[in-house]
Design a protein around this motif. Structure first.
Motif, short mmCIF file in Angstrom:
data_model
loop_
_atom_site.label_atom_id
_atom_site.label_comp_id
_atom_site.label_asym_id
_atom_site.label_seq_id
_atom_site.Cartn_x
_atom_site.Cartn_y
_atom_site.Cartn_z
N GLU A 38 -8.77 -6.77 4.82
CA GLU A 38 -7.97 -7.78 4.48
C GLU A 38 -6.62 -7.31 4.54
N THR A 39 -6.10 -6.30 4.07
CA THR A 39 -4.56 -5.83 4.22
C THR A 39 -4.47 -5.41 5.61
N VAL A 40 -4.76 -4.22 5.74
CA VAL A 40 -4.18 -3.45 7.10
C VAL A 40 -5.39 -2.87 7.62
N GLY B 154 -1.81 13.00 11.63
CA GLY B 154 -0.59 14.02 11.27
C GLY B 154 -0.09 13.92 9.98
N ARG B 155 -0.87 13.68 8.90
CA ARG B 155 -0.57 13.42 7.61
C ARG B 155 -0.42 14.86 6.93
N PRO B 156 0.34 14.77 5.88
CA PRO B 156 0.94 15.86 5.00
C PRO B 156 -0.43 15.93 4.07
N LYS C 34 -0.93 16.87 1.37
CA LYS C 34 -0.28 16.75 -0.30
C LYS C 34 -0.28 15.17 -0.47
N ASN C 35 -0.75 14.50 0.47
CA ASN C 35 -0.55 12.81 0.56
C ASN C 35 -1.93 12.52 0.38
N PRO C 36 -2.51 12.09 -1.06
CA PRO C 36 -4.05 11.65 -1.22
C PRO C 36 -4.45 10.32 -0.62
N LEU D 110 -10.25 5.88 -1.89
CA LEU D 110 -11.66 5.99 -1.74
C LEU D 110 -12.20 4.14 -1.73
N HIS D 111 -12.79 3.95 -0.61
CA HIS D 111 -13.09 2.24 -0.45
C HIS D 111 -14.52 2.37 -0.80
N VAL D 112 -14.87 1.41 -1.72
CA VAL D 112 -16.27 1.01 -2.26
C VAL D 112 -16.73 -0.26 -1.99
N PRO E 251 -5.48 15.08 -10.51
CA PRO E 251 -6.57 14.70 -11.59
C PRO E 251 -7.21 13.25 -11.40
N ASN E 252 -6.39 12.43 -10.50
CA ASN E 252 -6.70 11.06 -10.72
C ASN E 252 -7.18 10.69 -9.06
N VAL E 253 -8.11 9.68 -8.97
CA VAL E 253 -8.49 9.19 -7.75
C VAL E 253 -8.14 7.60 -7.34
N LEU F 72 -8.98 4.09 -6.18
CA LEU F 72 -10.15 3.06 -5.69
C LEU F 72 -9.70 1.80 -5.24
N ARG F 73 -10.53 1.46 -4.22
CA ARG F 73 -10.30 0.00 -3.77
C ARG F 73 -11.70 -0.33 -3.27
N TYR F 74 -11.78 -1.95 -3.62
CA TYR F 74 -12.83 -2.48 -3.27
C TYR F 74 -12.59 -3.70 -2.31
N GLU G 223 -0.13 -3.15 2.84
CA GLU G 223 -1.40 -2.66 2.16
C GLU G 223 -1.37 -3.32 0.74
N SER G 224 -2.60 -2.73 0.19
CA SER G 224 -3.06 -3.10 -1.35
C SER G 224 -1.95 -2.80 -2.34
N THR G 225 -1.71 -3.47 -3.17
CA THR G 225 -1.07 -3.22 -4.53
C THR G 225 -1.79 -1.94 -5.14
N LEU H 234 2.76 1.22 -8.64
CA LEU H 234 3.31 2.35 -7.77
C LEU H 234 3.60 1.80 -6.22
N ARG H 235 2.92 0.62 -5.95
CA ARG H 235 3.24 -0.03 -4.71
C ARG H 235 2.79 -1.55 -4.78
N PRO H 236 3.64 -2.46 -4.69
CA PRO H 236 3.47 -3.90 -4.67
C PRO H 236 2.65 -4.04 -3.18
N ALA I 26 4.56 14.00 -9.69
CA ALA I 26 4.98 12.54 -9.41
C ALA I 26 3.39 11.82 -9.43
N PRO I 27 3.55 10.59 -9.92
CA PRO I 27 2.27 9.85 -9.89
C PRO I 27 1.79 9.43 -8.62
N CYS I 28 2.70 9.23 -7.64
CA CYS I 28 2.19 8.65 -6.29
C CYS I 28 2.96 9.41 -5.20
N PRO I 29 2.22 10.60 -4.75
CA PRO I 29 3.00 11.44 -3.90
C PRO I 29 3.33 10.58 -2.52
N GLY I 30 2.76 9.19 -2.14
CA GLY I 30 2.96 8.60 -1.15
C GLY I 30 4.20 8.01 -1.06
N LEU I 31 4.88 8.00 -2.38
CA LEU I 31 6.29 7.37 -2.33
C LEU I 31 7.34 8.53 -1.86
O1 TXA Z 1 -4.54 -1.74 1.74
C1 TXA Z 1 -4.64 -0.43 1.66
O2 TXA Z 1 -4.61 0.24 0.72
C2 TXA Z 1 -4.73 0.45 3.01
C3 TXA Z 1 -6.27 -0.09 3.43
C4 TXA Z 1 -6.80 0.64 4.44
O3 TXA Z 1 -7.13 0.03 2.35
N1 TXA Z 1 -4.90 1.79 2.71
C5 TXA Z 1 -3.61 2.50 2.61
O4 TXA Z 1 -3.66 3.97 2.44
O5 TXA Z 1 -2.65 1.76 2.47
P1 TXA Z 1 -2.53 4.81 2.75
O6 TXA Z 1 -3.11 6.28 2.52
O7 TXA Z 1 -1.68 4.46 3.95
O8 TXA Z 1 -1.75 4.78 1.29
C6 TXA Z 1 -2.37 5.09 -0.04
C7 TXA Z 1 -1.39 5.22 -0.96
C8 TXA Z 1 -0.46 6.75 -0.82
O9 TXA Z 1 0.86 6.35 -0.89
C9 TXA Z 1 -0.95 7.72 -1.45
O10 TXA Z 1 -0.11 8.72 -2.01
C10 TXA Z 1 -1.47 6.90 -2.73
O11 TXA Z 1 -2.03 5.77 -2.16
N2 TXA Z 1 -2.33 7.78 -3.53
C11 TXA Z 1 -4.03 7.76 -2.99
N3 TXA Z 1 -4.48 8.60 -3.97
C12 TXA Z 1 -3.72 8.51 -5.01
C13 TXA Z 1 -3.76 9.35 -6.27
N4 TXA Z 1 -4.89 9.83 -6.54
N5 TXA Z 1 -2.91 9.18 -7.17
C14 TXA Z 1 -1.66 8.50 -6.56
N6 TXA Z 1 -1.45 7.94 -5.40
C15 TXA Z 1 -2.47 8.00 -4.65
#
Ligand code: TXA
Ligand code: MG
Length: 359
Positions: free
Chosen positions: A40-42, A63-65, A67-69, A72-74, A122-124, A126-128, A186-188, A200-202, A237-242
């Motif tokens: 429903e997001t992207v 081509g993703r680093p 280090k960027n986690p 997991l979708h359930v 140490p954290n994961v 999760l998205r449903y 993308e999801s919050t 971490l992400r609105p 850093a709690p959210c490497p993607g930032l």
């Molecule tokens: O809407 C969404 O969330 C979409 C759809 C496909 O579900 N997915 C998405 O994934 O946007 P991605 O990889 O583009 O963005 C995920 C973000 C990244 O910034 C990543 O660093 C962060 O989530 N992330 C993932 N696992 C993490 C963890 N264990 N701790 C902190 N941040 C995490």
């Protein structure tokens, strides 16, 4: 050179996905391959979230680093609980209120989650999701699916299968085309691993909604409205993607600040002062007619929607950036909107696309 692979393409009904297409996609996942699918997001780029080799294919294709986690979708809360070592009461409250839906929760990981998914954290995450195609695929594969957005690392997230194909054709096994996505951003992401819940992400679920559900303040990470431009990820850093370049089209993006009238004047002045430059303007319904009648008309002009309906703007934002690139412009001027509700998510993506540049 990486070898090109054949990307299959299957159309699916977004409401009632055909079981044949879903079974074929689930088979690809079970065999360790990669499948792009709508949520429903992207669009996401999925692989078996419990198989390190399958997960590595996602990083290679984008081509993703490393280090960027990944998230997991359930397809059930039961499946979610099996992937964490703790399921606090606040996770239960948020799950009851918002899941399935556009909310990702960060929780302490269980040992079954591979290091490649969490980048060693140490954290994961999760998205449903609530999209019927995403749910059917997760259920049919009987696995948690690791999936980032299905774009090349750094470019705008895909809200249509065509965007996925433009970035990843020849790099992934299958694209499930279920039409345009609803939310468009993308999801919050909320972390429940600190004293206070941390945004971490609105996204589609707003900060206001989260605070109302939890009955306490939700902190907002400082990098949400001030893109972190350092190349290094700070320790802890709690959210490497930032800390990675994001959402950026080829053209240089500049955000236009101020009240609507002021934004309009700034855009007109910029166009007049840069007559030789191919400039795109992403405005709103209220300002568009003014640009059309201005002395210098931009090389590309589009409205993101009505200012009072930020969810429409959210839905169009990424696709509009891609259209500007197709128009071959050098600069994209984007009007800013208030940061309440889903406006915060729009402004977060805009700050990062613009690397904080303002006009
Ligand atoms: O809407 C969404 O969330 C979409 C759809 C496909 O579900 N997915 C998405 O994934 O946007 P991605 O990889 O583009 O963005 C995920 C973000 C990244 O910034 C990543 O660093 C962060 O989530 N992330 C993932 N696992 C993490 C963890 N264990 N701790 C902190 N941040 C995490
Ligand atoms: Mg992404």
């Amino acid at each position: 050179m990486r070898q090109k692979i054949l990307t299959r393409y299957l159309r699916v009904d977004p409401e009632n996905p055909q079981s044949g297409a879903i079974a074929a996609a689930a088979e690809v996942i079970r065999r360790g391959g990669t499948v792009a699918f709508p949520t429903e997001t992207v669009y996401g780029l999925g692989a078996n979230g419990l198989d390190p080799r399958a997960v590595v294919r996602i990083f290679e294709a984008k081509g993703r680093p490393l280090k960027n986690p990944l998230i997991l979708h359930v397809a059930s809360l039961e499946q979610a609980r099996a992937l964490v070592s703790d399921w606090p009461e606040e996770a239960e409250i948020l799950a009851e209120r918002f899941l399935p839906g556009p909310l990702t929760m960060i929780l302490p990981r269980s040992p079954v989650v591979p290091d490649q998914v969490t980048a060693g954290l140490p954290n994961v995450a999760l998205r449903y999701p609530e999209h019927p195609v995403a749910l059917a695929l997760i259920r049919a594969s009987e696995l948690p699916i690791a999936a980032p957005s299905a774009n090349l690392s750094g470019s705008p997230s895909p809200t249509r299968a065509e965007h996925v194909a433009a970035d990843l054709d020849g790099r992934i096994d299958l694209i499930l085309d279920g039409g345009p996505t609803r939310v468009g951003l993308e999801s919050t992401i909320i972390s429940l691993c600190q004293e206070s819940p941390l945004l971490l992400r609105p996204g589609g679920v707003t900060r206001e909604q989260l605070e109302e559900a939890l009955q306490r303040p939700v902190l907002v990470h400082e990098a949400v409205l001030q893109a972190a431009l350092s190349k290094e990820i700070p320790d802890g850093a709690p959210c490497p993607g930032l800390f990675f370049k994001h959402y950026a089209p080829r053209a240089t993006v500049i955000m236009v600040t101020g009240e609507p009238d002021e934004q309009c004047r700034k855009v007109m002045t910029y166009l007049e002062e840069n007559p030789g430059l191919r400039v795109a303007v992403l405005g709103t319904d209220d300002t568009l007619p003014r640009y059309e009648q201005g002395r210098v008309v931009p090389a590309y002009l589009e409205s993101l929607g009505p200012r009072e309906r930020p969810q429409v703007i959210a839905g169009r934002f990424f696709a509009a950036l891609r259209r500007c690139d197709q128009a071959g412009v050098a600069v994209i001027l984007v009007e800013t909107i208030p940061t309440s509700g889903i406006g915060l998510a729009v402004m977060n993506r805009l700050c990062r696309a613009a690397e904080n540049r303002t006009l």
